[in-house]
Design a protein around this motif. Structure first.
Motif, PDB file in Angstrom:
ATOM      1  N   ASP A  54       7.174 -12.897  30.525  1.00  0.00           N
ATOM      2  CA  ASP A  54       6.487 -14.082  31.053  1.00  0.00           C
ATOM      3  C   ASP A  54       5.511 -13.699  32.163  1.00  0.00           C
ATOM      4  N   LEU A  55       5.906 -12.756  33.008  1.00  0.00           N
ATOM      5  CA  LEU A  55       5.010 -12.288  34.070  1.00  0.00           C
ATOM      6  C   LEU A  55       3.788 -11.583  33.494  1.00  0.00           C
ATOM      7  N   LEU A  56       3.987 -10.797  32.429  1.00  0.00           N
ATOM      8  CA  LEU A  56       2.847 -10.150  31.761  1.00  0.00           C
ATOM      9  C   LEU A  56       1.908 -11.199  31.177  1.00  0.00           C
ATOM     10  N   VAL A  57       2.480 -12.211  30.558  1.00  0.00           N
ATOM     11  CA  VAL A  57       1.668 -13.285  29.978  1.00  0.00           C
ATOM     12  C   VAL A  57       0.867 -13.968  31.084  1.00  0.00           C
ATOM     13  N   ALA A  58       1.534 -14.317  32.176  1.00  0.00           N
ATOM     14  CA  ALA A  58       0.844 -14.983  33.284  1.00  0.00           C
ATOM     15  C   ALA A  58      -0.268 -14.095  33.851  1.00  0.00           C
ATOM     16  N   ARG A  59       0.004 -12.826  33.965  1.00  0.00           N
ATOM     17  CA  ARG A  59      -0.963 -11.894  34.550  1.00  0.00           C
ATOM     18  C   ARG A  59      -2.194 -11.712  33.668  1.00  0.00           C
ATOM     19  N   HIS A  60      -2.035 -11.765  32.342  1.00  0.00           N
ATOM     20  CA  HIS A  60      -3.132 -11.397  31.449  1.00  0.00           C
ATOM     21  C   HIS A  60      -3.703 -12.544  30.623  1.00  0.00           C
ATOM     22  N   THR A  61      -3.233 -13.759  30.829  1.00  0.00           N
ATOM     23  CA  THR A  61      -3.736 -14.883  30.050  1.00  0.00           C
ATOM     24  C   THR A  61      -5.223 -15.111  30.273  1.00  0.00           C
ATOM     25  N   ALA A  62      -5.670 -15.064  31.507  1.00  0.00           N
ATOM     26  CA  ALA A  62      -7.087 -15.338  31.791  1.00  0.00           C
ATOM     27  C   ALA A  62      -8.002 -14.326  31.102  1.00  0.00           C
ATOM     28  N   SER A  63      -7.680 -13.047  31.188  1.00  0.00           N
ATOM     29  CA  SER A  63      -8.553 -12.053  30.543  1.00  0.00           C
ATOM     30  C   SER A  63      -8.438 -12.126  29.019  1.00  0.00           C
ATOM     31  N   ALA A  64      -7.263 -12.478  28.503  1.00  0.00           N
ATOM     32  CA  ALA A  64      -7.122 -12.637  27.057  1.00  0.00           C
ATOM     33  C   ALA A  64      -7.954 -13.825  26.574  1.00  0.00           C
ATOM     34  N   TYR A  65      -7.917 -14.906  27.328  1.00  0.00           N
ATOM     35  CA  TYR A  65      -8.699 -16.090  26.960  1.00  0.00           C
ATOM     36  C   TYR A  65     -10.200 -15.784  27.028  1.00  0.00           C
ATOM     37  N   ARG A  66     -10.600 -15.127  28.111  1.00  0.00           N
ATOM     38  CA  ARG A  66     -12.017 -14.766  28.264  1.00  0.00           C
ATOM     39  C   ARG A  66     -12.460 -13.872  27.112  1.00  0.00           C
ATOM     40  N   THR A  67     -11.613 -12.952  26.704  1.00  0.00           N
ATOM     41  CA  THR A  67     -11.933 -12.069  25.580  1.00  0.00           C
ATOM     42  C   THR A  67     -12.134 -12.871  24.303  1.00  0.00           C
ATOM     43  N   ALA A  68     -11.207 -13.772  24.027  1.00  0.00           N
ATOM     44  CA  ALA A  68     -11.317 -14.590  22.812  1.00  0.00           C
ATOM     45  C   ALA A  68     -12.588 -15.421  22.827  1.00  0.00           C
ATOM     46  N   VAL A  74      -5.251 -16.698  21.608  1.00  0.00           N
ATOM     47  CA  VAL A  74      -4.505 -16.068  22.696  1.00  0.00           C
ATOM     48  C   VAL A  74      -3.000 -16.235  22.489  1.00  0.00           C
ATOM     49  N   GLN A  75      -2.598 -17.422  22.118  1.00  0.00           N
ATOM     50  CA  GLN A  75      -1.174 -17.665  21.881  1.00  0.00           C
ATOM     51  C   GLN A  75      -0.651 -16.762  20.764  1.00  0.00           C
ATOM     52  N   GLU A  76      -1.389 -16.677  19.673  1.00  0.00           N
ATOM     53  CA  GLU A  76      -0.980 -15.817  18.556  1.00  0.00           C
ATOM     54  C   GLU A  76      -0.955 -14.356  18.984  1.00  0.00           C
ATOM     55  N   ALA A  77      -1.919 -13.950  19.799  1.00  0.00           N
ATOM     56  CA  ALA A  77      -1.958 -12.560  20.281  1.00  0.00           C
ATOM     57  C   ALA A  77      -0.732 -12.238  21.134  1.00  0.00           C
ATOM     58  N   PHE A  78      -0.341 -13.155  22.015  1.00  0.00           N
ATOM     59  CA  PHE A  78       0.846 -12.909  22.841  1.00  0.00           C
ATOM     60  C   PHE A  78       2.120 -12.866  22.002  1.00  0.00           C
ATOM     61  N   VAL A  79       2.192 -13.699  20.971  1.00  0.00           N
ATOM     62  CA  VAL A  79       3.358 -13.669  20.080  1.00  0.00           C
ATOM     63  C   VAL A  79       3.407 -12.329  19.344  1.00  0.00           C
ATOM     64  N   LYS A  80       2.262 -11.903  18.804  1.00  0.00           N
ATOM     65  CA  LYS A  80       2.227 -10.609  18.106  1.00  0.00           C
ATOM     66  C   LYS A  80       2.518  -9.457  19.049  1.00  0.00           C
ATOM     67  N   ALA A  81       1.998  -9.528  20.259  1.00  0.00           N
ATOM     68  CA  ALA A  81       2.266  -8.470  21.241  1.00  0.00           C
ATOM     69  C   ALA A  81       3.763  -8.394  21.532  1.00  0.00           C
ATOM     70  N   TYR A  82       4.409  -9.534  21.673  1.00  0.00           N
ATOM     71  CA  TYR A  82       5.842  -9.538  21.943  1.00  0.00           C
ATOM     72  C   TYR A  82       6.623  -8.930  20.772  1.00  0.00           C
ATOM     73  N   ARG A  83       6.228  -9.325  19.563  1.00  0.00           N
ATOM     74  CA  ARG A  83       6.927  -8.816  18.375  1.00  0.00           C
ATOM     75  C   ARG A  83       6.756  -7.311  18.201  1.00  0.00           C
ATOM     76  N   THR A  84       5.641  -6.778  18.661  1.00  0.00           N
ATOM     77  CA  THR A  84       5.365  -5.347  18.473  1.00  0.00           C
ATOM     78  C   THR A  84       5.485  -4.548  19.771  1.00  0.00           C
ATOM     79  N   LEU A  85       6.059  -5.149  20.789  1.00  0.00           N
ATOM     80  CA  LEU A  85       6.174  -4.500  22.089  1.00  0.00           C
ATOM     81  C   LEU A  85       6.930  -3.176  22.018  1.00  0.00           C
ATOM     82  N   ALA A  86       7.864  -3.083  21.108  1.00  0.00           N
ATOM     83  CA  ALA A  86       8.626  -1.831  20.963  1.00  0.00           C
ATOM     84  C   ALA A  86       7.723  -0.674  20.547  1.00  0.00           C
TER      85      ALA A  86
END
Length: 193
Positions: free
Chosen positions: A28-42, A55-67
């Motif tokens: 959640d802290l990573l999401v909060a920290r990087h949401t603005a730059s992820a949104y700006r990128t999109a 952005v939402q889909e990207a964070f879900v995919k990032a979480y699923r592939t975090l390993a």
């Protein structure tokens, strides 16, 4: 007795390690920290009104592939590569429509404006609109490299990772894209530095 947490700003690597171990608060802290730059990128890569979904889909995919994240580059560049891929998927799924690229950025006149007073605000707004319009006219690959290098402040290495290009390609394409962008701005009579 409850132990008080000391406010220590953890870096991304520490948060990723905790998130990989199952700590949802760390993610959640990573999401909060990087949401603005992820949104700006999109937005800058052309997701337009669908930027929040991308952005939402990207964070879900990032979480699923975090390993699979190994820390070869920064978490930010790894995440922004996912955002860029999701934006490309969006383009493929809905086809190419005129005026799609940067529509959200052009529609956000409330963004921070440099300078004081109404005159500076109007001038900055006109320059921003001209820049957005010139950026729209660039081919997709040129636009992507400009967005990564100058709007998102990614290094050449991070840009290469995000776009899946060799570093030399990033260097040469950046140079050519800047030349094209300057030419477009010169035609519009916009000063650039």
């Amino acid at each position: 007795m409850r132990v008080l947490r000391t406010e220590v700003a953890l870096d991304d690597d520490a948060l990723v390690t905790r998130a990989q171990a199952g700590d949802l608060e760390a993610y959640d802290l990573l999401v909060a920290r990087h949401t603005a730059s992820a949104y700006r990128t999109a937005v800058l890569l052309g997701a337009g009104a669908d930027s929040e979904d991308v952005v939402q889909e990207a964070f879900v995919k990032a979480y699923r592939t975090l390993a699979r994240y190994r820390g070869d580059g920064s978490f930010r560049s790894w995440l922004l590569a996912i955002v860029a891929n999701e934006t490309r998927n969006l383009h493929r799924s809905r086809g190419r429509r005129d005026g799609l690229v940067l529509r959200a950025a052009a529609a956000r006149p409330d963004a921070d404006v440099a300078g004081d007073g109404a005159f500076d605000a109007v001038l900055a707004g006109e320059r921003r609109a001209a820049l957005v319009e010139a950026l729209r006219q660039l081919p997709v690959r040129d636009r992507e490299v400009i967005v990564c290098r100058f709007f998102l402040d990614l290094t050449e290495e991070e840009t290469a990772r995000m776009l899946g290009w060799p570093r030399g390609t990033v260097k040469s394409r950046t140079s050519r894209a800047l030349t094209k962008l300057r030419g477009l701005l010169d035609r519009e009579g916009i000063r650039h530095g």
